[in-house]
Design a protein around this motif. Sequence first.
Motif, PDB file in Angstrom:
ATOM      1  N   ALA A 107     -12.134  -1.660  -8.866  1.00  0.00           N
ATOM      2  CA  ALA A 107     -10.570  -1.321  -8.553  1.00  0.00           C
ATOM      3  C   ALA A 107      -9.762  -1.642  -9.370  1.00  0.00           C
ATOM      4  N   VAL A 108      -9.908  -2.387 -10.220  1.00  0.00           N
ATOM      5  CA  VAL A 108      -8.988  -2.949 -11.436  1.00  0.00           C
ATOM      6  C   VAL A 108      -8.781  -1.850 -12.317  1.00  0.00           C
ATOM      7  N   VAL A 109      -9.851  -0.882 -12.735  1.00  0.00           N
ATOM      8  CA  VAL A 109      -9.971  -0.066 -13.600  1.00  0.00           C
ATOM      9  C   VAL A 109      -9.930   1.367 -13.020  1.00  0.00           C
ATOM     10  N   ASP A 110     -10.424   1.354 -11.639  1.00  0.00           N
ATOM     11  CA  ASP A 110     -10.622   2.927 -11.127  1.00  0.00           C
ATOM     12  C   ASP A 110     -10.534   2.724  -9.709  1.00  0.00           C
TER      13      ASP A 110
ATOM     14  N   ASP B 139      -1.382   0.613 -11.156  1.00  0.00           N
ATOM     15  CA  ASP B 139      -2.057   1.782 -11.738  1.00  0.00           C
ATOM     16  C   ASP B 139      -2.803   1.215 -13.117  1.00  0.00           C
ATOM     17  N   PRO B 140      -3.883   1.567 -13.361  1.00  0.00           N
ATOM     18  CA  PRO B 140      -4.590   1.140 -14.447  1.00  0.00           C
ATOM     19  C   PRO B 140      -4.038   1.396 -15.883  1.00  0.00           C
ATOM     20  N   ASP B 141      -3.208   2.613 -15.728  1.00  0.00           N
ATOM     21  CA  ASP B 141      -2.560   2.940 -16.994  1.00  0.00           C
ATOM     22  C   ASP B 141      -1.378   2.029 -17.202  1.00  0.00           C
ATOM     23  N   ASP B 142      -0.894   1.470 -16.205  1.00  0.00           N
ATOM     24  CA  ASP B 142       0.199   0.428 -16.578  1.00  0.00           C
ATOM     25  C   ASP B 142      -0.193  -0.989 -16.878  1.00  0.00           C
TER      26      ASP B 142
ATOM     27  N   GLN C  97      -8.011  -6.503 -18.436  1.00  0.00           N
ATOM     28  CA  GLN C  97      -8.403  -4.722 -18.169  1.00  0.00           C
ATOM     29  C   GLN C  97      -9.564  -4.388 -18.787  1.00  0.00           C
ATOM     30  N   THR C  98      -9.553  -4.651 -20.199  1.00  0.00           N
ATOM     31  CA  THR C  98     -10.284  -4.363 -21.330  1.00  0.00           C
ATOM     32  C   THR C  98     -11.910  -5.061 -20.878  1.00  0.00           C
ATOM     33  N   PHE C  99     -11.926  -6.300 -20.649  1.00  0.00           N
ATOM     34  CA  PHE C  99     -13.328  -6.875 -20.156  1.00  0.00           C
ATOM     35  C   PHE C  99     -13.744  -6.307 -18.819  1.00  0.00           C
TER      36      PHE C  99
ATOM     37  N   VAL D  17       0.785  -1.112   0.084  1.00  0.00           N
ATOM     38  CA  VAL D  17      -0.161   0.085   0.041  1.00  0.00           C
ATOM     39  C   VAL D  17       0.862   1.176  -0.117  1.00  0.00           C
ATOM     40  N   SER D  18       0.851   2.083  -0.889  1.00  0.00           N
ATOM     41  CA  SER D  18       1.764   3.156  -1.418  1.00  0.00           C
ATOM     42  C   SER D  18       1.157   4.326  -0.744  1.00  0.00           C
TER      43      SER D  18
END
Length: 594
Positions: free
Chosen positions: A548-551, A583-586, A516-518, A211-212
């Motif tokens: 939480a996977v995407v947001d 991070d969802p962008d990673d 993540q797309t699904f 946890v960061s």
Amino acid sequence: DAAHGHVVHPCCSGALGKQGPSHVFEVATKNGYKWRLYASSPATFEWTEKTGAVTTREFWGVVRVALVPDESGLSGAASLEERRKKVNGTVADAVLLDAHAEAYPTSSIVRVNADRSRDTDYGYVEFEWRVAYMASTTARLAYAARAPSLLMLALPHHIETLVISDAVGFVQEGCLDYRGGLKGATTAVFASVWRMREKLPRVAWRPPRAVSDEAKLEEIKRRVKADVARPAGETDQNASWIAANEWFGNAYWNGKELGRLASLALIAEGVRDEDSKAHAVAQLRAILEVWLDGNNYDPLVYDATYGGLCTIIGIYDHDADFGNGYYNDHHFHYGYFLYAAAVAVKEDAGFAAKYRDELFALLYDIANPGEGASLSEPGIERSAFPRARHKDFYDGHSWASGIFFMGQGKAQESSSEAVNAYYGAYLLALALGDVELVDWSRVLLALEIRAAQTYYHMPKHTPIYPAAFADHNRIVGVLGALSTGADTWFGPSTVFSHGIQILPVTPISEVLLAPQTFIDEDVHFLDEHVDRATCDDAWLAFVECERAVVDPETAWDNLISLSKVDSGTSFTALLYWVATRPDPDDLAGPKALW
């Protein structure tokens, strides 16, 4: 070429009568489908409306039947006549079937292994078919002039991992277009050995990141103290009491409580709260010891008929204990026990020494490797249990239904609890330091995850299910052998069908809830179809775990505003899950876990 008898099914209009003698028959059924029927020696069939198909004399041998897709309106390829005219191109399905009809499987051997000397991240599943030959005069194509290759149909998840070699052949595109029942389009494969290379999950005890966020970390530290102190089974009793209670005392409810405490112990360790960790471990040990000593209300006994551990009440009442006595849901029940036992062994090797046989009996009930010797071989014989009781190695996933008769075939509801079962087996093997069992359990785990993502998750444009079903549900509720639906056994609700494919939320959920797309598609679907104002918070909590996977930020805010979570988990576990999302962008993050 052999003479071909033409037969019309008794249900159909048309001429009936005696056909043969022949090795090959063309059969038409009322629905317009065409079939090939093969006999290992010349036979004559007589068809009457009264008796159906009967041979005119005694017949000993092999009879095979195959649907001919391109003559049944099931192929999207060129017309039959166009295909038959081609010499070096695509050939008609009937010709291909004739060429390979002689070779048929009589049985198979399933091998599961991992070669650590070459790559610790991959396991292998091998199907070796024992092949026999009809030795008939069935026509063969020129390329099949020698002993014909075994022709079998592979499901989509097989093709994703099948190791291609000179010993494996495929038909040309557009030929032999079959659907695999409820599992999408199949691929015709010419081979007597299939070798599939499966990438294995790397996730072990905790998520691969801490946890960061300091504020979130402090909230989790506060919550873990409160959740560890929460009474077992929502009662005011101590932890071991749950094992002696008539209502809470079955393997499933006790298992969920064990899973809750095991998760709390690992999270407490992760946030450096040694007191809470010790308290959680003490509680889960108290419950485990009552069960393993056989002093609980509904003790486990060994059933020699089917080779397994069942609750004593379940043995005498197949409707009790969620069907435990009829082997229903054993992997769901005992997966939680194995998860908790893994934590107990991790913290104290003496626990493993004291309960060695009992722990292996639990593990072997649902994840027995079968032949071979384990590095940690106990006094319990592997031969006392079937190999991987619930796992269907061909379908990839498990069946939960035990020995109950089901008109539509076996079924399984919770893919995520099946994943949890093999995750628990993997962690226990890891705690015991048994390399062979670690590899075996990781392969079972990887197979279950791949099958769940292929046959339970329904992204847009999925090739597995019709759009009318997939786009109105996104998640399968119960996957059956002959029927699949979006409802659950306990009710028709979108949030039920999704939640039961998410719980329990543990570190391995990171691998299951992908790609993540699904997940992004599914979260949008849930936001459109779930009324948060009327939905039970315990089920909404699982929706937020998926979000939480995407947001993760929105998921944290939504989750912390809820009034309760499922009794088999804790606010600590779910908040910890959300706070440790990458991070969802990673996009490389989740992929690295395979």
